[in-house]
Design a protein around this motif. Structure first.
Motif, PDB file in Angstrom:
ATOM      1  N   GLU A  28       1.129  -0.607   0.035  1.00  0.00           N
ATOM      2  CA  GLU A  28      -0.446  -0.043  -0.020  1.00  0.00           C
ATOM      3  C   GLU A  28       0.822   1.467   0.492  1.00  0.00           C
ATOM      4  O   GLU A  28       0.647   2.365  -0.545  1.00  0.00           O
ATOM      5  CB  GLU A  28      -0.917   0.321   1.547  1.00  0.00           C
ATOM      6  CG  GLU A  28      -1.802   1.535   1.258  1.00  0.00           C
ATOM      7  CD  GLU A  28      -2.354   1.178   3.037  1.00  0.00           C
ATOM      8  OE1 GLU A  28      -2.417   2.786   3.819  1.00  0.00           O
ATOM      9  OE2 GLU A  28      -2.731   0.621   3.226  1.00  0.00           O
ATOM     10  N   VAL A  29       2.346   1.112   0.887  1.00  0.00           N
ATOM     11  CA  VAL A  29       2.772   2.435   0.921  1.00  0.00           C
ATOM     12  C   VAL A  29       3.853   2.590   0.160  1.00  0.00           C
ATOM     13  O   VAL A  29       3.720   3.554  -0.081  1.00  0.00           O
ATOM     14  CB  VAL A  29       3.435   2.407   2.615  1.00  0.00           C
ATOM     15  CG1 VAL A  29       4.769   3.442   2.832  1.00  0.00           C
ATOM     16  CG2 VAL A  29       2.227   2.840   3.507  1.00  0.00           C
ATOM     17  N   THR A  31       4.458   1.182  -3.771  1.00  0.00           N
ATOM     18  CA  THR A  31       3.539   1.195  -5.053  1.00  0.00           C
ATOM     19  C   THR A  31       4.498   1.135  -5.844  1.00  0.00           C
ATOM     20  O   THR A  31       4.414  -0.251  -6.226  1.00  0.00           O
ATOM     21  CB  THR A  31       2.405   1.812  -5.395  1.00  0.00           C
ATOM     22  OG1 THR A  31       3.118   2.908  -5.728  1.00  0.00           O
ATOM     23  CG2 THR A  31       1.071   1.338  -4.563  1.00  0.00           C
ATOM     24  N   ALA A  83       0.561   3.306   7.972  1.00  0.00           N
ATOM     25  CA  ALA A  83      -0.659   3.468   6.674  1.00  0.00           C
ATOM     26  C   ALA A  83      -1.361   4.687   6.707  1.00  0.00           C
ATOM     27  O   ALA A  83      -1.214   5.551   7.175  1.00  0.00           O
ATOM     28  CB  ALA A  83      -1.163   2.576   7.298  1.00  0.00           C
ATOM     29  N   ARG A  84      -1.961   5.092   5.528  1.00  0.00           N
ATOM     30  CA  ARG A  84      -2.056   6.519   4.759  1.00  0.00           C
ATOM     31  C   ARG A  84      -2.734   6.999   5.787  1.00  0.00           C
ATOM     32  O   ARG A  84      -3.000   8.413   5.985  1.00  0.00           O
ATOM     33  CB  ARG A  84      -2.335   6.228   3.428  1.00  0.00           C
ATOM     34  CG  ARG A  84      -1.307   6.065   2.225  1.00  0.00           C
ATOM     35  CD  ARG A  84      -1.743   6.176   0.749  1.00  0.00           C
ATOM     36  NE  ARG A  84      -1.364   5.584  -0.035  1.00  0.00           N
ATOM     37  CZ  ARG A  84      -0.137   5.821  -0.105  1.00  0.00           C
ATOM     38  NH1 ARG A  84       0.431   6.399   0.183  1.00  0.00           N
ATOM     39  NH2 ARG A  84       0.617   4.629  -1.635  1.00  0.00           N
ATOM     40  N   GLU A  85      -3.868   6.483   6.139  1.00  0.00           N
ATOM     41  CA  GLU A  85      -5.193   7.322   7.007  1.00  0.00           C
ATOM     42  C   GLU A  85      -4.436   7.570   8.622  1.00  0.00           C
ATOM     43  O   GLU A  85      -5.046   8.190   9.494  1.00  0.00           O
ATOM     44  CB  GLU A  85      -6.680   6.476   7.806  1.00  0.00           C
ATOM     45  CG  GLU A  85      -6.313   4.924   7.991  1.00  0.00           C
ATOM     46  CD  GLU A  85      -5.193   3.434   7.257  1.00  0.00           C
ATOM     47  OE1 GLU A  85      -5.489   2.416   7.627  1.00  0.00           O
ATOM     48  OE2 GLU A  85      -5.363   3.989   5.320  1.00  0.00           O
ATOM     49  N   GLN A  86      -3.452   6.967   9.065  1.00  0.00           N
ATOM     50  CA  GLN A  86      -2.963   6.964  10.420  1.00  0.00           C
ATOM     51  C   GLN A  86      -1.202   8.240  10.061  1.00  0.00           C
ATOM     52  O   GLN A  86      -0.776   8.316  11.711  1.00  0.00           O
ATOM     53  CB  GLN A  86      -2.066   5.930  10.595  1.00  0.00           C
ATOM     54  CG  GLN A  86      -3.056   4.402  10.867  1.00  0.00           C
ATOM     55  CD  GLN A  86      -4.619   5.024  12.004  1.00  0.00           C
ATOM     56  OE1 GLN A  86      -3.782   5.412  12.909  1.00  0.00           O
ATOM     57  NE2 GLN A  86      -5.148   4.176  11.829  1.00  0.00           N
ATOM     58  N   ARG A  87      -1.773   8.266   9.250  1.00  0.00           N
ATOM     59  CA  ARG A  87       0.047   9.613   9.706  1.00  0.00           C
ATOM     60  C   ARG A  87      -0.320  10.728  10.006  1.00  0.00           C
ATOM     61  O   ARG A  87      -1.884  10.918   9.830  1.00  0.00           O
ATOM     62  CB  ARG A  87      -0.050   9.503   7.606  1.00  0.00           C
ATOM     63  CG  ARG A  87       0.941   8.418   6.902  1.00  0.00           C
ATOM     64  CD  ARG A  87       1.170   8.884   5.439  1.00  0.00           C
ATOM     65  NE  ARG A  87       2.006   7.433   5.243  1.00  0.00           N
ATOM     66  CZ  ARG A  87       1.884   7.331   4.231  1.00  0.00           C
ATOM     67  NH1 ARG A  87       1.843   8.012   3.585  1.00  0.00           N
ATOM     68  NH2 ARG A  87       2.317   6.126   3.315  1.00  0.00           N
ATOM     69  N   ASN A 119      11.002  12.261  -0.907  1.00  0.00           N
ATOM     70  CA  ASN A 119      10.405  11.800   0.415  1.00  0.00           C
ATOM     71  C   ASN A 119      10.780  13.245   1.252  1.00  0.00           C
ATOM     72  O   ASN A 119      10.987  12.911   2.646  1.00  0.00           O
ATOM     73  CB  ASN A 119      10.178  10.614   0.808  1.00  0.00           C
ATOM     74  CG  ASN A 119       9.428  10.132   1.631  1.00  0.00           C
ATOM     75  OD1 ASN A 119       8.822  11.157   2.189  1.00  0.00           O
ATOM     76  ND2 ASN A 119       9.309   9.313   2.138  1.00  0.00           N
TER      77      ASN A 119
END
Length: 155
Positions: A28-29, A31, A83-87, A119
């Motif tokens: 997910e992270v 790709t 996880a994207r939603e936890q950033r 990044n």
């Protein structure tokens, strides 16, 4: 009560049953260049005490993977994924602080990592933790077109 059920999530060493979720998050992270399941398994077998995870309930929030050189002159942080939603909640910092604590506890003198020069969020985090660039961006570090900035931190 298992670590997965802990109402106060904690960072812990990964277990074999965590590997599918780590692999899913890695894909997910990262790709364009995630670890294969084989490589994650090999890291787990070789460096299991330095493959750290953080869950909230059954949801993997993030992981960090580091390794210690045999001479203990350096330890490498190979991967950090949140996880994207936890950033934006400080989880990357928490994972890195625990990884660095464990490297220091293992007697490592210096922590090192390679980061994609574009990044900016990761570089900002690493600098806030005390890492500094070792010099110019290294071209083709991970193969053609895969440049990386090498950063280090004395422990």
């Amino acid at each position: 009560m298992s670590d997965h059920d802990d109402p106060h999530p904690a960072i812990r060493s990964a277990r074999e049953e965590d590997l599918p979720e780590i692999h899913r998050l890695d894909n997910e992270v990262f790709t364009s260049s995630p670890y294969s399941f084989l490589v994650l398994r090999q890291h787990f077998d070789a460096h299991g005490d330095h493959l750290l995870v953080r869950y909230e309930g059954e949801s993997l929030q993030g992981y960090v993977l580091s390794a210690v050189r045999a001479d203990r002159l350096a330890g490498w942080v190979h991967s950090l994924a949140v996880a994207r939603e936890q950033r934006g909640r400080g989880l990357g910092r928490q994972l890195m602080e625990e990884a660095l604590r464990r490297l220091d506890e293992a007697g490592v003198l210096e922590a090192r990592l390679a980061v994609e020069p574009a990044n900016t969020p990761a570089i900002t985090l690493y600098e806030a933790l005390g890492f500094s660039p070792d010099g110019a961006v290294q071209q083709d570090y991970f193969g053609p077109g895969e440049e990386r900035l090498i950063m280090s931190l004395k422990l």
